[in-house]
Design a protein around this motif. Sequence first.
Motif, PDB file in Angstrom:
ATOM      1  N   MET A   1      -9.953   6.337 -13.546  1.00  0.00           N
ATOM      2  CA  MET A   1      -8.681   5.860 -14.092  1.00  0.00           C
ATOM      3  C   MET A   1      -8.042   4.839 -13.150  1.00  0.00           C
ATOM      4  O   MET A   1      -8.083   5.009 -11.942  1.00  0.00           O
ATOM      5  N   GLU A   2      -7.495   3.786 -13.746  1.00  0.00           N
ATOM      6  CA  GLU A   2      -6.873   2.742 -12.925  1.00  0.00           C
ATOM      7  C   GLU A   2      -5.530   3.230 -12.368  1.00  0.00           C
ATOM      8  O   GLU A   2      -4.764   3.882 -13.087  1.00  0.00           O
ATOM      9  N   ILE A   3      -5.301   2.929 -11.097  1.00  0.00           N
ATOM     10  CA  ILE A   3      -4.010   3.277 -10.485  1.00  0.00           C
ATOM     11  C   ILE A   3      -3.259   1.970 -10.227  1.00  0.00           C
ATOM     12  O   ILE A   3      -3.708   1.131  -9.440  1.00  0.00           O
ATOM     13  N   VAL A   4      -2.153   1.782 -10.928  1.00  0.00           N
ATOM     14  CA  VAL A   4      -1.363   0.558 -10.772  1.00  0.00           C
ATOM     15  C   VAL A   4      -0.451   0.724  -9.557  1.00  0.00           C
ATOM     16  O   VAL A   4       0.135   1.800  -9.361  1.00  0.00           O
ATOM     17  N   ILE A   5      -0.355  -0.335  -8.751  1.00  0.00           N
ATOM     18  CA  ILE A   5       0.556  -0.274  -7.595  1.00  0.00           C
ATOM     19  C   ILE A   5       1.690  -1.267  -7.805  1.00  0.00           C
ATOM     20  O   ILE A   5       1.458  -2.476  -7.928  1.00  0.00           O
ATOM     21  N   GLU A   6       2.899  -0.741  -7.924  1.00  0.00           N
ATOM     22  CA  GLU A   6       4.094  -1.598  -8.035  1.00  0.00           C
ATOM     23  C   GLU A   6       4.862  -1.456  -6.734  1.00  0.00           C
ATOM     24  O   GLU A   6       5.634  -0.497  -6.556  1.00  0.00           O
ATOM     25  N   LYS A   7       4.617  -2.388  -5.831  1.00  0.00           N
ATOM     26  CA  LYS A   7       5.247  -2.287  -4.504  1.00  0.00           C
ATOM     27  C   LYS A   7       6.737  -2.501  -4.594  1.00  0.00           C
ATOM     28  O   LYS A   7       7.199  -3.363  -5.339  1.00  0.00           O
ATOM     29  N   ALA A   8       7.472  -1.754  -3.805  1.00  0.00           N
ATOM     30  CA  ALA A   8       8.913  -1.991  -3.714  1.00  0.00           C
ATOM     31  C   ALA A   8       9.137  -3.361  -3.077  1.00  0.00           C
ATOM     32  O   ALA A   8       8.334  -3.802  -2.242  1.00  0.00           O
ATOM     33  N   ALA A   9      10.211  -4.014  -3.481  1.00  0.00           N
ATOM     34  CA  ALA A   9      10.541  -5.311  -2.869  1.00  0.00           C
ATOM     35  C   ALA A   9      10.961  -5.063  -1.419  1.00  0.00           C
ATOM     36  O   ALA A   9      11.458  -3.974  -1.096  1.00  0.00           O
ATOM     37  N   ASP A  10      10.763  -6.063  -0.580  1.00  0.00           N
ATOM     38  CA  ASP A  10      11.134  -5.914   0.839  1.00  0.00           C
ATOM     39  C   ASP A  10      12.582  -5.464   0.988  1.00  0.00           C
ATOM     40  O   ASP A  10      12.907  -4.645   1.847  1.00  0.00           O
TER      41      ASP A  10
ATOM     42  N   MET B   1       2.397  10.181 -12.625  1.00  0.00           N
ATOM     43  CA  MET B   1       1.399  10.112 -13.696  1.00  0.00           C
ATOM     44  C   MET B   1       1.795  11.102 -14.796  1.00  0.00           C
ATOM     45  O   MET B   1       1.795  12.309 -14.572  1.00  0.00           O
ATOM     46  N   PRO B   2       2.194  10.602 -15.959  1.00  0.00           N
ATOM     47  CA  PRO B   2       2.544  11.505 -17.053  1.00  0.00           C
ATOM     48  C   PRO B   2       1.305  11.973 -17.832  1.00  0.00           C
ATOM     49  O   PRO B   2       0.233  11.353 -17.738  1.00  0.00           O
ATOM     50  N   TYR B   3       1.515  13.034 -18.596  1.00  0.00           N
ATOM     51  CA  TYR B   3       0.438  13.618 -19.418  1.00  0.00           C
ATOM     52  C   TYR B   3       0.996  14.017 -20.772  1.00  0.00           C
ATOM     53  O   TYR B   3       2.129  14.502 -20.864  1.00  0.00           O
ATOM     54  N   SER B   4       0.222  13.793 -21.790  1.00  0.00           N
ATOM     55  CA  SER B   4       0.548  14.418 -23.076  1.00  0.00           C
ATOM     56  C   SER B   4      -0.756  14.924 -23.671  1.00  0.00           C
ATOM     57  O   SER B   4      -1.841  14.419 -23.331  1.00  0.00           O
ATOM     58  N   VAL B   5      -0.650  15.911 -24.542  1.00  0.00           N
ATOM     59  CA  VAL B   5      -1.858  16.493 -25.133  1.00  0.00           C
ATOM     60  C   VAL B   5      -2.643  15.413 -25.874  1.00  0.00           C
ATOM     61  O   VAL B   5      -3.871  15.365 -25.793  1.00  0.00           O
ATOM     62  N   GLU B   6      -1.937  14.485 -26.546  1.00  0.00           N
ATOM     63  CA  GLU B   6      -2.632  13.427 -27.303  1.00  0.00           C
ATOM     64  C   GLU B   6      -3.315  12.419 -26.384  1.00  0.00           C
ATOM     65  O   GLU B   6      -4.460  12.038 -26.617  1.00  0.00           O
ATOM     66  N   LYS B   7      -2.605  12.005 -25.334  1.00  0.00           N
ATOM     67  CA  LYS B   7      -3.133  10.900 -24.511  1.00  0.00           C
ATOM     68  C   LYS B   7      -3.895  11.350 -23.268  1.00  0.00           C
ATOM     69  O   LYS B   7      -4.576  10.556 -22.649  1.00  0.00           O
ATOM     70  N   GLY B   8      -3.730  12.613 -22.869  1.00  0.00           N
ATOM     71  CA  GLY B   8      -4.242  13.020 -21.553  1.00  0.00           C
ATOM     72  C   GLY B   8      -3.364  12.392 -20.482  1.00  0.00           C
ATOM     73  O   GLY B   8      -2.230  11.999 -20.748  1.00  0.00           O
ATOM     74  N   TRP B   9      -3.900  12.262 -19.252  1.00  0.00           N
ATOM     75  CA  TRP B   9      -3.121  11.614 -18.177  1.00  0.00           C
ATOM     76  C   TRP B   9      -3.114  10.115 -18.418  1.00  0.00           C
ATOM     77  O   TRP B   9      -4.139   9.544 -18.800  1.00  0.00           O
ATOM     78  N   TYR B  10      -2.015   9.461 -18.193  1.00  0.00           N
ATOM     79  CA  TYR B  10      -1.939   8.015 -18.426  1.00  0.00           C
ATOM     80  C   TYR B  10      -0.940   7.374 -17.464  1.00  0.00           C
ATOM     81  O   TYR B  10      -0.181   8.069 -16.785  1.00  0.00           O
ATOM     82  N   ASP B  11      -0.950   6.044 -17.430  1.00  0.00           N
ATOM     83  CA  ASP B  11       0.013   5.257 -16.632  1.00  0.00           C
ATOM     84  C   ASP B  11       0.111   5.725 -15.179  1.00  0.00           C
ATOM     85  O   ASP B  11       1.219   5.861 -14.639  1.00  0.00           O
ATOM     86  N   ALA B  12      -1.025   5.969 -14.545  1.00  0.00           N
ATOM     87  CA  ALA B  12      -1.015   6.389 -13.135  1.00  0.00           C
ATOM     88  C   ALA B  12      -0.454   5.241 -12.288  1.00  0.00           C
ATOM     89  O   ALA B  12      -1.050   4.157 -12.261  1.00  0.00           O
ATOM     90  N   THR B  13       0.684   5.457 -11.665  1.00  0.00           N
ATOM     91  CA  THR B  13       1.367   4.356 -10.975  1.00  0.00           C
ATOM     92  C   THR B  13       1.938   4.782  -9.630  1.00  0.00           C
ATOM     93  O   THR B  13       2.577   5.836  -9.523  1.00  0.00           O
ATOM     94  N   ILE B  14       1.726   3.940  -8.635  1.00  0.00           N
ATOM     95  CA  ILE B  14       2.435   4.095  -7.355  1.00  0.00           C
ATOM     96  C   ILE B  14       3.621   3.142  -7.432  1.00  0.00           C
ATOM     97  O   ILE B  14       3.448   1.946  -7.709  1.00  0.00           O
ATOM     98  N   LYS B  15       4.814   3.664  -7.252  1.00  0.00           N
ATOM     99  CA  LYS B  15       6.010   2.822  -7.394  1.00  0.00           C
ATOM    100  C   LYS B  15       7.065   3.219  -6.386  1.00  0.00           C
ATOM    101  O   LYS B  15       6.876   4.185  -5.627  1.00  0.00           O
ATOM    102  N   ARG B  16       8.149   2.499  -6.394  1.00  0.00           N
ATOM    103  CA  ARG B  16       9.255   2.772  -5.483  1.00  0.00           C
ATOM    104  C   ARG B  16       9.743   4.215  -5.686  1.00  0.00           C
ATOM    105  O   ARG B  16       9.831   4.694  -6.817  1.00  0.00           O
TER     106      ARG B  16
END
Length: 356
Positions: free
Chosen positions: A1-10, A35-50
């Motif tokens: 699964m892809e892990i998106v990285i949204e870095k915090a601004a400086d 990373m949220p989960y639903s029965v329909e989608k499984g785990w999705y939107d895996a994100t590292i964020k602020r």
Amino acid sequence: MEIVIEKAADSELKAKPDGSALGFGKIFTDHMFVMPYSVEKGWYDATIKRYQNFSLDPSAMALHYGQAIFEGLKAYRGRDNQIRLFRPQANLARMNVSAARMCMAQIDEDTVLRALKQLVQLDQDWVPRAKGSTLYIRPTMIASEAGLGVRPAQEYLFFIILSPVGAYYAEGFNPVKIYVTDKYVRAVPGGVGHVKTAGNYAASIMAAMEAKKEGYTQVLWLDAVERRYIEEVGTMNIFFKINGQIITPPLGGSILPGITRDSVLQITRDWGMDVQERPITIDEVMAANENGALEEIFGTGTAAVISPVGELYYKGRAVTVNGGYTGEVAQRLFDELEAIQYGDKPDPYGWMETLD
Ligand SMILES: Cc1ncc(COP(=O)(O)O)c(C=O)c1O
């Protein structure tokens, strides 16, 4: 699964705390993994964020019926500046045991380990430099579905947050005073004591407060049925040295299978010590102390690693253990584990994981 990285601004990055005033779990780093989960989608939107607040429906099921589980592990910065994690796979495997018992979604351990390493890598400047200080890692899962029906939720939120924590033993090993409670119990056979679910900790607070009022640091938990067999101490597993033999209660379903406990069992067996996982009663321990056979008691857990016990209070009587001093085995184990964790010594067990 892809892990998106949204870095915090400086401009959003926080000032690093003074290393000498970290305490435990009060300061959090710049980023988190969600990373949220639903029965329909499984785990999705895996994100590292602020690091930021969540928006949760007030009827989110975790807030009402306690489908909430967590883990605790640490990243250590070695003298060589290398950052190492202690047995992270074991924590994630235990998290899935907790999830199964609480009827929650299973995580993909490989994806989560990858996310965890990327998160620590991104916030690596937060891993403290002072010996004994560490970055505490808290993977958590909560039932996020809105609704008040008592059933397994269909939606979950998994997240990881990081907190730089100070040295547990800033002023050296300090044997703790333990209050043996036969009034409260932590866990019951068939219950949830063997998993890391939030309610276990809520249920333990009253006993801890009463012990504290009497001047004791931790509670020693006895079994719920006979209130004789020793289970755990505070949020640690417990070990005894009696007549040269190392004894710890067996994992019978009401005890958390500690990763430090497992490590201590492996090390002491490798040292050629006589090690037993067997039921042990508080009466046996008090009698052994009386006749001079009780050499040591110590707790094991991620927070303190090894915590020597210097005093026990049971049924109106306080007794000193090993003259109130740290025992030889406790000290040797602490030194050994710390040396492995900080990379000061070879890691013969393959316990330490680097971030790449
Ligand atoms: C109830 C309880 N027992 C024992 C432990 C020790 O487990 P570990 O060595 O994996 O930290 C913990 C801490 O995680 C705990 O919360």
